[in-house]
Write an enzyme that holds these catalytic residues in place. Sequence first.
Site, mmCIF file in Angstrom:
data_model
loop_
_atom_site.group_PDB
_atom_site.id
_atom_site.type_symbol
_atom_site.label_atom_id
_atom_site.label_comp_id
_atom_site.label_asym_id
_atom_site.label_seq_id
_atom_site.Cartn_x
_atom_site.Cartn_y
_atom_site.Cartn_z
ATOM 1 N N GLN A 77 27.900 60.817 4.067
ATOM 2 C CA GLN A 77 26.787 60.968 3.142
ATOM 3 C C GLN A 77 27.290 61.704 1.901
ATOM 4 O O GLN A 77 28.266 62.461 1.973
ATOM 5 C CB GLN A 77 25.699 61.800 3.849
ATOM 6 C CG GLN A 77 24.432 62.001 3.082
ATOM 7 C CD GLN A 77 23.773 60.675 2.762
ATOM 8 O OE1 GLN A 77 24.212 59.986 1.839
ATOM 9 N NE2 GLN A 77 22.758 60.327 3.529
ATOM 10 N N HIS B 46 26.870 46.482 5.658
ATOM 11 C CA HIS B 46 26.128 47.557 6.351
ATOM 12 C C HIS B 46 25.129 46.874 7.283
ATOM 13 O O HIS B 46 24.289 46.093 6.833
ATOM 14 C CB HIS B 46 25.329 48.405 5.366
ATOM 15 C CG HIS B 46 26.165 49.199 4.406
ATOM 16 N ND1 HIS B 46 25.779 50.444 3.959
ATOM 17 C CD2 HIS B 46 27.342 48.936 3.799
ATOM 18 C CE1 HIS B 46 26.687 50.907 3.106
ATOM 19 N NE2 HIS B 46 27.648 50.007 2.993
ATOM 20 N N HIS C 10 22.968 65.515 9.901
ATOM 21 C CA HIS C 10 21.876 64.552 9.757
ATOM 22 C C HIS C 10 20.562 65.314 9.927
ATOM 23 O O HIS C 10 20.486 66.238 10.742
ATOM 24 C CB HIS C 10 22.023 63.457 10.826
ATOM 25 C CG HIS C 10 21.005 62.374 10.681
ATOM 26 N ND1 HIS C 10 19.796 62.411 11.321
ATOM 27 C CD2 HIS C 10 21.009 61.230 9.932
ATOM 28 C CE1 HIS C 10 19.106 61.322 10.996
ATOM 29 N NE2 HIS C 10 19.824 60.590 10.159
ATOM 30 N N GLN D 61 17.185 63.437 -11.137
ATOM 31 C CA GLN D 61 17.947 62.677 -10.129
ATOM 32 C C GLN D 61 18.563 63.646 -9.105
ATOM 33 O O GLN D 61 18.471 63.434 -7.899
ATOM 34 C CB GLN D 61 19.036 61.903 -10.865
ATOM 35 C CG GLN D 61 19.857 60.959 -10.039
ATOM 36 C CD GLN D 61 21.082 60.473 -10.838
ATOM 37 O OE1 GLN D 61 21.466 61.050 -11.865
ATOM 38 N NE2 GLN D 61 21.681 59.395 -10.345
ATOM 39 N N GLU E 199 30.107 51.048 -3.394
ATOM 40 C CA GLU E 199 28.932 50.632 -2.616
ATOM 41 C C GLU E 199 27.847 50.086 -3.552
ATOM 42 O O GLU E 199 27.589 50.649 -4.612
ATOM 43 C CB GLU E 199 28.384 51.822 -1.819
ATOM 44 C CG GLU E 199 27.182 51.432 -0.972
ATOM 45 C CD GLU E 199 26.771 52.516 -0.001
ATOM 46 O OE1 GLU E 199 27.634 53.057 0.717
ATOM 47 O OE2 GLU E 199 25.553 52.812 0.041
ATOM 48 N N GLY F 231 19.952 53.177 10.669
ATOM 49 C CA GLY F 231 18.983 52.778 9.645
ATOM 50 C C GLY F 231 17.730 53.626 9.699
ATOM 51 O O GLY F 231 17.474 54.347 10.661
HETATM 52 P P1 FAD Z 1 23.035 57.689 14.308
HETATM 53 O O1 FAD Z 1 24.476 57.927 14.347
HETATM 54 O O2 FAD Z 1 22.429 56.878 15.406
HETATM 55 O O3 FAD Z 1 22.320 59.113 14.238
HETATM 56 C C1 FAD Z 1 20.939 59.231 13.933
HETATM 57 C C2 FAD Z 1 20.419 60.555 14.472
HETATM 58 O O4 FAD Z 1 20.356 60.479 15.887
HETATM 59 C C3 FAD Z 1 21.327 61.737 14.153
HETATM 60 O O5 FAD Z 1 20.530 62.881 13.953
HETATM 61 C C4 FAD Z 1 22.167 61.904 15.408
HETATM 62 O O6 FAD Z 1 22.618 63.239 15.570
HETATM 63 C C5 FAD Z 1 21.156 61.526 16.474
HETATM 64 N N1 FAD Z 1 21.778 60.925 17.661
HETATM 65 C C6 FAD Z 1 22.789 60.042 17.703
HETATM 66 N N2 FAD Z 1 23.095 59.739 18.982
HETATM 67 C C7 FAD Z 1 22.241 60.435 19.758
HETATM 68 C C8 FAD Z 1 22.039 60.550 21.161
HETATM 69 N N3 FAD Z 1 22.785 59.877 22.053
HETATM 70 N N4 FAD Z 1 21.043 61.369 21.615
HETATM 71 C C9 FAD Z 1 20.268 62.061 20.750
HETATM 72 N N5 FAD Z 1 20.428 62.002 19.392
HETATM 73 C C10 FAD Z 1 21.384 61.199 18.925
HETATM 74 N N6 FAD Z 1 20.571 53.175 5.916
HETATM 75 C C11 FAD Z 1 20.110 51.912 5.781
HETATM 76 O O7 FAD Z 1 18.968 51.632 6.160
HETATM 77 N N7 FAD Z 1 20.899 50.924 5.238
HETATM 78 C C12 FAD Z 1 22.163 51.171 4.809
HETATM 79 O O8 FAD Z 1 22.845 50.267 4.332
HETATM 80 C C13 FAD Z 1 22.675 52.497 4.917
HETATM 81 N N8 FAD Z 1 23.927 52.786 4.510
HETATM 82 C C14 FAD Z 1 24.420 54.058 4.681
HETATM 83 C C15 FAD Z 1 25.731 54.339 4.291
HETATM 84 C C16 FAD Z 1 26.268 55.617 4.454
HETATM 85 C C17 FAD Z 1 27.686 55.899 4.015
HETATM 86 C C18 FAD Z 1 25.462 56.639 5.035
HETATM 87 C C19 FAD Z 1 26.019 58.030 5.209
HETATM 88 C C20 FAD Z 1 24.159 56.376 5.436
HETATM 89 C C21 FAD Z 1 23.620 55.083 5.262
HETATM 90 N N9 FAD Z 1 22.313 54.760 5.656
HETATM 91 C C22 FAD Z 1 21.831 53.487 5.498
HETATM 92 C C23 FAD Z 1 21.422 55.808 6.157
HETATM 93 C C24 FAD Z 1 21.372 55.860 7.701
HETATM 94 O O9 FAD Z 1 20.879 54.663 8.226
HETATM 95 C C25 FAD Z 1 20.442 57.013 8.076
HETATM 96 O O10 FAD Z 1 21.004 58.236 7.696
HETATM 97 C C26 FAD Z 1 19.987 57.059 9.511
HETATM 98 O O11 FAD Z 1 18.970 58.057 9.625
HETATM 99 C C27 FAD Z 1 21.057 57.426 10.515
HETATM 100 O O12 FAD Z 1 21.934 56.421 10.676
HETATM 101 P P2 FAD Z 1 23.264 56.649 11.578
HETATM 102 O O13 FAD Z 1 23.915 55.349 11.681
HETATM 103 O O14 FAD Z 1 24.025 57.803 11.095
HETATM 104 O O15 FAD Z 1 22.540 57.019 12.973
#
Ligand code: FAD
Length: 309
Positions: free
Chosen positions: A197, A78, A170, A233, A18, A109
Amino acid sequence: MRVIDIYNKRKKPVFSLEFFPPRNGETLDKIFSTIDELKIFAPGFASVTGGALGSQRGGTIAIVGSIKRKYNIEGVVHLTCVNKSKHDLENLLMEIKYNDIENVLALRGDPPRDSSASKDYLPDYKYAYQLVKHINLMNNGEYLGESDGISFKGEPAGFCVSVAAYPENHPESASAEENITHLKMKIDAGADYVITQMFFDIEKFLRFRDLAAKRGVTIPIVPGLMPVEKYKQVNFLLKQMGISIPSNFRQMLDSASDNPEKVKEICHNHDLNMARELIAAGVPGIHFFTMNRPEGTKRILERITDGSS
Ligand code: FAD
């Protein structure tokens, strides 16, 4: 090539890399020099992060395209949905497709840490599963119409979709069960595989994997691993990501906190042991958060592969 096919056809664990885009105005040299050092390990794919609100790091799609053309390494974009309308997202997905990129990591995000932007700024999609649903519609040849409620029938988009998961939950999830429920929503919406993560405690990953399996998750769950080597870190990551650290690792680090060389050695051993244990636990691959530097990832790959992957 679709990344899920790489996992399905694998004879050994798939190592993926990544990267993050440089700040606007900087060159791609660090990314390319990192790949120059790591390509010997035949990475299965490279992914490039995408900023959410107010990020000054553009070019995600173009960078994935450049890596693919320059190195013939499969690419994953991403794509975050919080700050984008569904029309913007669909247009970005077309840009991805027309760049011959078949793989998207669909994310909600977060705003950048130094931004005053609020994550309540959510036009169309509040959660990643909604973006996955949208991509799945495109995969079925259904695109947005000119006005709401009307869709346009076109070519199936053919995207392979991955989603993020959190072995230690999360930060906004109330419980481990809820954490999996929301992961399941992304899988039910059409995700093909999962990248987690980072974590320091392998037991946390294995417990999460077991719970996911009990809840019917059958798609590949790929652990994310960030090679570390500095005391500050590690502490920064623990604080920012809400992840934990095994007590023996913590004690060793604390007792060596004023000896950077010793800390490095402790971190290197810990990273390597985690990689070995993950492979022994049968993971489909390891996704390395390289931080655009080759050293940490190379040190691990040299020891867990024969150098040619
Ligand atoms: P979601 O899956 O939407 O979840 C977010 C939160 O909402 C979680 O707490 C979940 O439990 C909750 N949730 C989900 N669905 C519902 C629902 N229907 N009702 C109520 N609650 C709900 N961030 C960036 O900005 N750019 C990147 O390129 C990036 N790359 C990443 C790569 C990896 C491998 C990982 C693990 C994370 C990355 N992130 C990145 C971070 C990520 O965007 C954040 O962790 C963000 O807060 C959550 O994204 P998600 O897609 O997991 O969200």
